[in-house]
Design a protein around this motif. Structure first.
Motif, PDB file in Angstrom:
ATOM      1  N   UNK A 212       0.838  -1.203   0.000  1.00 39.17           N
ATOM      2  CA  UNK A 212       0.000   0.000   0.000  1.00 39.17           C
ATOM      3  C   UNK A 212       0.870   1.250   0.000  1.00 39.17           C
ATOM      4  N   UNK A 213       1.946   1.236   0.780  1.00 35.87           N
ATOM      5  CA  UNK A 213       2.857   2.383   0.821  1.00 35.87           C
ATOM      6  C   UNK A 213       3.522   2.593  -0.533  1.00 35.87           C
ATOM      7  N   UNK A 214       3.865   1.497  -1.212  1.00 36.15           N
ATOM      8  CA  UNK A 214       4.478   1.618  -2.534  1.00 36.15           C
ATOM      9  C   UNK A 214       3.515   2.242  -3.542  1.00 36.15           C
ATOM     10  N   UNK A 215       2.254   1.816  -3.486  1.00 34.54           N
ATOM     11  CA  UNK A 215       1.250   2.390  -4.391  1.00 34.54           C
ATOM     12  C   UNK A 215       1.065   3.870  -4.094  1.00 34.54           C
ATOM     13  N   UNK A 216       0.977   4.225  -2.795  1.00 38.83           N
ATOM     14  CA  UNK A 216       0.818   5.632  -2.421  1.00 38.83           C
ATOM     15  C   UNK A 216       2.025   6.451  -2.877  1.00 38.83           C
ATOM     16  N   UNK A 217       3.217   5.866  -2.710  1.00 37.21           N
ATOM     17  CA  UNK A 217       4.421   6.560  -3.153  1.00 37.21           C
ATOM     18  C   UNK A 217       4.445   6.774  -4.651  1.00 37.21           C
ATOM     19  N   UNK A 218       4.018   5.770  -5.402  1.00 38.24           N
ATOM     20  CA  UNK A 218       3.972   5.902  -6.860  1.00 38.24           C
ATOM     21  C   UNK A 218       2.978   6.986  -7.273  1.00 38.24           C
ATOM     22  N   UNK A 219       1.844   7.060  -6.569  1.00 40.50           N
ATOM     23  CA  UNK A 219       0.846   8.086  -6.871  1.00 40.50           C
ATOM     24  C   UNK A 219       1.406   9.475  -6.578  1.00 40.50           C
ATOM     25  N   UNK A 220       2.126   9.609  -5.466  1.00 45.79           N
ATOM     26  CA  UNK A 220       2.726  10.901  -5.125  1.00 45.79           C
ATOM     27  C   UNK A 220       3.757  11.321  -6.162  1.00 45.79           C
ATOM     28  N   UNK A 221       4.562  10.375  -6.630  1.00 39.69           N
ATOM     29  CA  UNK A 221       5.556  10.688  -7.665  1.00 39.69           C
ATOM     30  C   UNK A 221       4.871  11.121  -8.961  1.00 39.69           C
ATOM     31  N   UNK A 222       3.750  10.482  -9.264  1.00 40.18           N
ATOM     32  CA  UNK A 222       3.005  10.834 -10.467  1.00 40.18           C
ATOM     33  C   UNK A 222       2.506  12.277 -10.395  1.00 40.18           C
ATOM     34  N   UNK A 223       2.002  12.655  -9.218  1.00 44.04           N
ATOM     35  CA  UNK A 223       1.495  14.015  -9.039  1.00 44.04           C
ATOM     36  C   UNK A 223       2.635  15.020  -9.142  1.00 44.04           C
ATOM     37  N   UNK A 224       3.762  14.719  -8.504  1.00 49.13           N
ATOM     38  CA  UNK A 224       4.908  15.633  -8.571  1.00 49.13           C
ATOM     39  C   UNK A 224       5.407  15.788 -10.003  1.00 49.13           C
ATOM     40  N   UNK A 225       5.442  14.651 -10.727  1.00 49.29           N
ATOM     41  CA  UNK A 225       5.880  14.708 -12.116  1.00 49.29           C
ATOM     42  C   UNK A 225       4.961  15.575 -12.961  1.00 49.29           C
ATOM     43  N   UNK A 226       3.647  15.441 -12.682  1.00 47.78           N
ATOM     44  CA  UNK A 226       2.677  16.241 -13.421  1.00 47.78           C
ATOM     45  C   UNK A 226       2.850  17.737 -13.126  1.00 47.78           C
ATOM     46  N   UNK A 227       3.125  18.070 -11.864  1.00 47.11           N
ATOM     47  CA  UNK A 227       3.295  19.486 -11.496  1.00 47.11           C
ATOM     48  C   UNK A 227       4.552  20.075 -12.134  1.00 47.11           C
ATOM     49  N   UNK A 228       5.628  19.270 -12.175  1.00 50.69           N
ATOM     50  CA  UNK A 228       6.849  19.753 -12.803  1.00 50.69           C
ATOM     51  C   UNK A 228       6.637  20.016 -14.293  1.00 50.69           C
ATOM     52  N   UNK A 229       5.834  19.129 -14.924  1.00 51.40           N
ATOM     53  CA  UNK A 229       5.569  19.306 -16.335  1.00 51.40           C
ATOM     54  C   UNK A 229       4.741  20.542 -16.604  1.00 51.40           C
ATOM     55  N   UNK A 230       3.997  20.990 -15.588  1.00 47.81           N
ATOM     56  CA  UNK A 230       3.146  22.156 -15.751  1.00 47.81           C
ATOM     57  C   UNK A 230       3.897  23.455 -15.472  1.00 47.81           C
ATOM     58  N   UNK A 231       5.074  23.318 -14.813  1.00 48.53           N
ATOM     59  CA  UNK A 231       5.830  24.511 -14.429  1.00 48.53           C
ATOM     60  C   UNK A 231       6.443  25.202 -15.654  1.00 48.53           C
TER      61      UNK A 231
END
Length: 231
Positions: A212-231
């Motif tokens: 569960x922690x791995x899935x949550x971590x992957x989701x957090x990385x996905x969100x961060x990646x999306x925000x960087x792409x929007x910067x």
């Protein structure tokens, strides 16, 4: 890689569902852990308690492995040596058989007794007509990859219903008694009951929580990646 808001939302929903499911499995394993610990403690108390009379006909419908397994009981009556069945066994004394003999109790019912281990089918059966031991549930069907064969008198598990039918015993208790140990020289050799419960629930729980922690971590990385792409 930048994803569309709809795609990102769908991925986060999937991650949330997976995370919730994995956490649920972990919590379930924790609950199972508490149940198993309580069961081990209860069985320990039953095994070392003073023996009580074997459950009679009025109690048979309510008997379960969870509520009555390994309960210390006693019965007195008359052995039917002519109806003994030898069930293949592997014990600390090597391969051989469990000698299963019905006893017709003084209270009018029949119960199978595992009188203990014998190295061969022709070992002498001696013992008192008063038996103390542990209540055990039936073992229907047979053993792994080996089925009981009543017609050939080949037994791999202590299947009460099948033994009763093969020996024409009529109604018998839905449990058998593993006899307590007798004198060192007694044959059969009783008191060899192995009481062991696997308890890996904590390991399983930690595994589900880690996933569960791995899935949550992957989701957090996905969100961060999306925000960087929007910067």
């Amino acid at each position: 890689m930048r994803r569309s808001p709809a795609t990102l939302a769908a991925l986060l929903v999937v991650a949330g569902v997976l995370c919730a499911g994995l956490i649920g499995l972990g919590v379930w394993q924790i609950e199972r852990l508490h149940w198993k610990v309580a069961l081990i403690e209860t069985v320990g108390e039953r095994v070392h308690a003073a023996p009580t009379p074997a459950p009679g006909l009025d109690r048979w419908p309510q008997i379960t492995a969870e509520s009555d397994g390994y309960r210390h009981i006693w019965v007195s009556g008359r052995y039917r040596d002519d109806a003994t069945v030898f069930v293949q066994a592997v014990t600390e004394r090597g391969p051989g058989f469990w000698a299963m003999t019905p006893i017709v109790s003084d209270r009018g019912f029949t119960v199978l007794v595992n009188r203990g281990f014998v190295p061969d089918r022709h070992a002498p059966l001696v013992g008192s007509a008063r038996v103390t031991g542990l209540l055990r549930p039936s073992e229907p069907g047979g053993a792994f990859l080996r089925k009981n064969d009543p017609a050939a008198n080949r037994w791999f598990s202590r299947d009460i219903a099948a033994i009763a039918a093969a020996r024409r015993l009529g109604p018998v208790a839905p449990y058998f008694i593993d006899a307590d140990a007798g004198a060192p020289e007694s044959v059969p050799v009783a008191g060899l009951t192995v009481i062991r419960f696997s308890n890996n629930h904590l390991v399983y729980a930690m595994t589900w929580f880690a996933l569960a922690a791995m899935v949550a971590g992957a989701a957090a990385m996905l969100v961060r990646s999306q925000r960087r792409g929007s910067a």
